[in-house]
Design an enzyme around this catalytic site. Structure first.
Site, PDB file in Angstrom:
ATOM      1  N   HIS A 235      56.891  55.609  71.931  1.00  0.00           N
ATOM      2  CA  HIS A 235      57.241  56.884  72.551  1.00  0.00           C
ATOM      3  C   HIS A 235      56.501  58.029  71.884  1.00  0.00           C
ATOM      4  CE1 HIS A 235      59.897  56.705  69.041  1.00  0.00           C
ATOM      5  NE2 HIS A 235      60.061  58.020  69.134  1.00  0.00           N
ATOM      6  N   PHE A 236      56.280  59.083  72.650  1.00  0.00           N
ATOM      7  CA  PHE A 236      55.782  60.365  72.167  1.00  0.00           C
ATOM      8  C   PHE A 236      56.893  61.385  72.381  1.00  0.00           C
ATOM      9  CE2 PHE A 236      52.134  57.891  73.385  1.00  0.00           C
ATOM     10  CZ  PHE A 236      51.126  58.232  72.493  1.00  0.00           C
TER      11      PHE A 236
END
Length: 424
Positions: A235-236
């Site tokens: 994830h970012f």
């Protein structure tokens, strides 16, 4: 094995131990294989056609729709539904007096009623563990929309779009413990259950999101394991903040311009040593180089953080060692007592403080002292940089500059021609 204890950040209302242990499926409307493939979440399909990076982009109506109407509008909708753990817009924020103007925020709600958990910090690459919380367990009400490549030269938006079985869905979801307005998570190919490690496709997806937002005040960040990522599912993070980050104000010293038009620089006069990558002939050229840098850090077990800035055209990469120092007992108790976890936002100059005392006493000297503990030493950074440049083919050993030396005239001229140089 090196470990530290810290209060984990709760990014989803489904993250508590009891909810995470529930069987998936049927009735939970989650992001797992049982529910997501038959869902009809909104879809924003961005144009997946290589194009030159815009140096001075004009106003773009599609960017206004993506950022203001879709992302921020839907984020506010989830806030009105009471899905966040606290109201981040009520948190006190100030700019600390000083040269770089570090930003301090008092966020007392981020760690309440949570006990410290042990995290391993000596392995950047760890296998995905389905028994632990991951984003397939998130409820679809926390998802704003899917974000995926489309066709043609223009973006398209669909209110309800079936999942293409041949194209793994990527989603944008709220972070229920936000540190700023519009704080979201970009989760690439969520059903593939990828561990927290960057690959070329996922990194390019993040750059496309920054480009589609079309605002210098919307940034994306990435934390590797060992650099304060707490969920081992790729994830970012991203949020909107209408002021310059301190790291964006810091001067840089250019190293080279690659054949792909990417300007490579060192960060100067900043407490954390780092590298800066800018421009490129296309977004993919920039993405390919920086993703290769991240992959090299991963394969060499060096924790790192990434800030994606300037609508995807400027990327800061920071190798760091704070968690390792913490595990070895080399961080002062004074700094540990603040419970500040120096991840990408803190390193970039947005200091999220959990105690009123620390907020009221915050100074530039404190910010420098904390971030100096994050940085690799000069000798270690130079060693890492040299090996990195050689491995990624960025610059030949004989072209290496020492910090503070004048820029090479040829590279400087090339950068001006590419429109990438900003004189400090």
């Amino acid at each position: 094995m090196l470990t530290i204890k810290r209060v984990p950040t709760v990014v989803s209302n489904y993250q508590e131990d009891a909810a995470a242990a529930e069987p998936l499926g049927c009735g939970r409307n989650c992001l797992g294989h049982c529910c997501l493939p038959v869902s009809k979440l909104p879809l924003y399909a961005f144009p997946n056609v290589p194009k030159p990076i815009k140096i001075c982009p004009k106003e773009d109506r599609s960017s206004d729709f993506f950022l203001n109407t879709l992302l921020l509008g839907q984020w506010e909708d989830r806030m009105s539904r009471g899905l966040f753990r606290y109201d981040v817009t009520a948190c006190e924020t100030k700019v600390i007096p000083g040269k770089l103007g570090f930003i301090a925020q008092l966020n007392e709600g981020r760690h309440l009623k949570k006990r410290p958990t042990e995290f391993r910090v000596d392995r950047v690459l760890q296998p995905f563990d389905s028994s632990k919380f991951n984003f397939t367990k998130v409820g679809q009400e926390e998802v704003l929309f899917r974000f995926e490549a489309g066709g043609g030269n223009l973006p398209h938006y669909y209110d309800h779009a079936p999942v293409n079985q041949n194209s793994p869905p990527s989603v944008v979801a709220i972070n229920v413990s936000p540190i700023e307005y519009g704080h979201v998570l970009l989760i690439p190919r969520v059903l593939e259950c990828l561990p927290q490690r960057i690959d070329p496709d996922s990194f390019l997806l993040a750059l496309h999101m920054a480009e589609e937002a079309g605002s210098p005040y919307f940034r994306l960040g990435y934390n590797s394991l060992g650099a304060f990522a707490t969920i081992n599912h790729l994830h970012f993070q991203a949020y909107f903040m209408s002021t310059q980050f301190p790291v964006e104000k810091a001067p840089t010293g250019m190293v080279t311009v690659t054949e792909g038009g990417v300007k490579v620089s060192r960060l100067l006069e900043y407490p954390v040593r780092g590298l800066v990558y800018e421009c490129g002939n296309t977004l993919k050229e920039l993405s390919d180089l920086v993703s290769s840098v991240c992959i090299w850090f991963q394969e060499n077990n060096i924790p790192y953080n990434v800030l994606i800035s300037d609508m995807g055209k400027k990327i800061f990469v920071f190798p760091q060692c704070y968690a390792e120092k913490q595990a070895l007992g080399e961080v002062s108790q004074e700094l540990l007592d603040t419970q500040v976890n120096p991840a990408v936002w803190e390193i970039s100059g947005h200091m999220v403080l959990k105690r009123k005392k620390d907020y009221e006493e915050a100074s530039e000297a404190y910010a420098w002292r904390l971030l100096a503990e994050v940085s690799l030493s000069a000798d270690r950074f130079n060693e890492v940089e040299e090996n990195l440049f050689e491995a990624t083919g960025t610059v030949k050993p004989e072209q290496m500059h020492k910090e503070g030396e004048s820029l090479k005239e040829s590279a400087f001229a090339d950068a001006i021609a590419e429109g990438c140089v900003v004189l400090q």
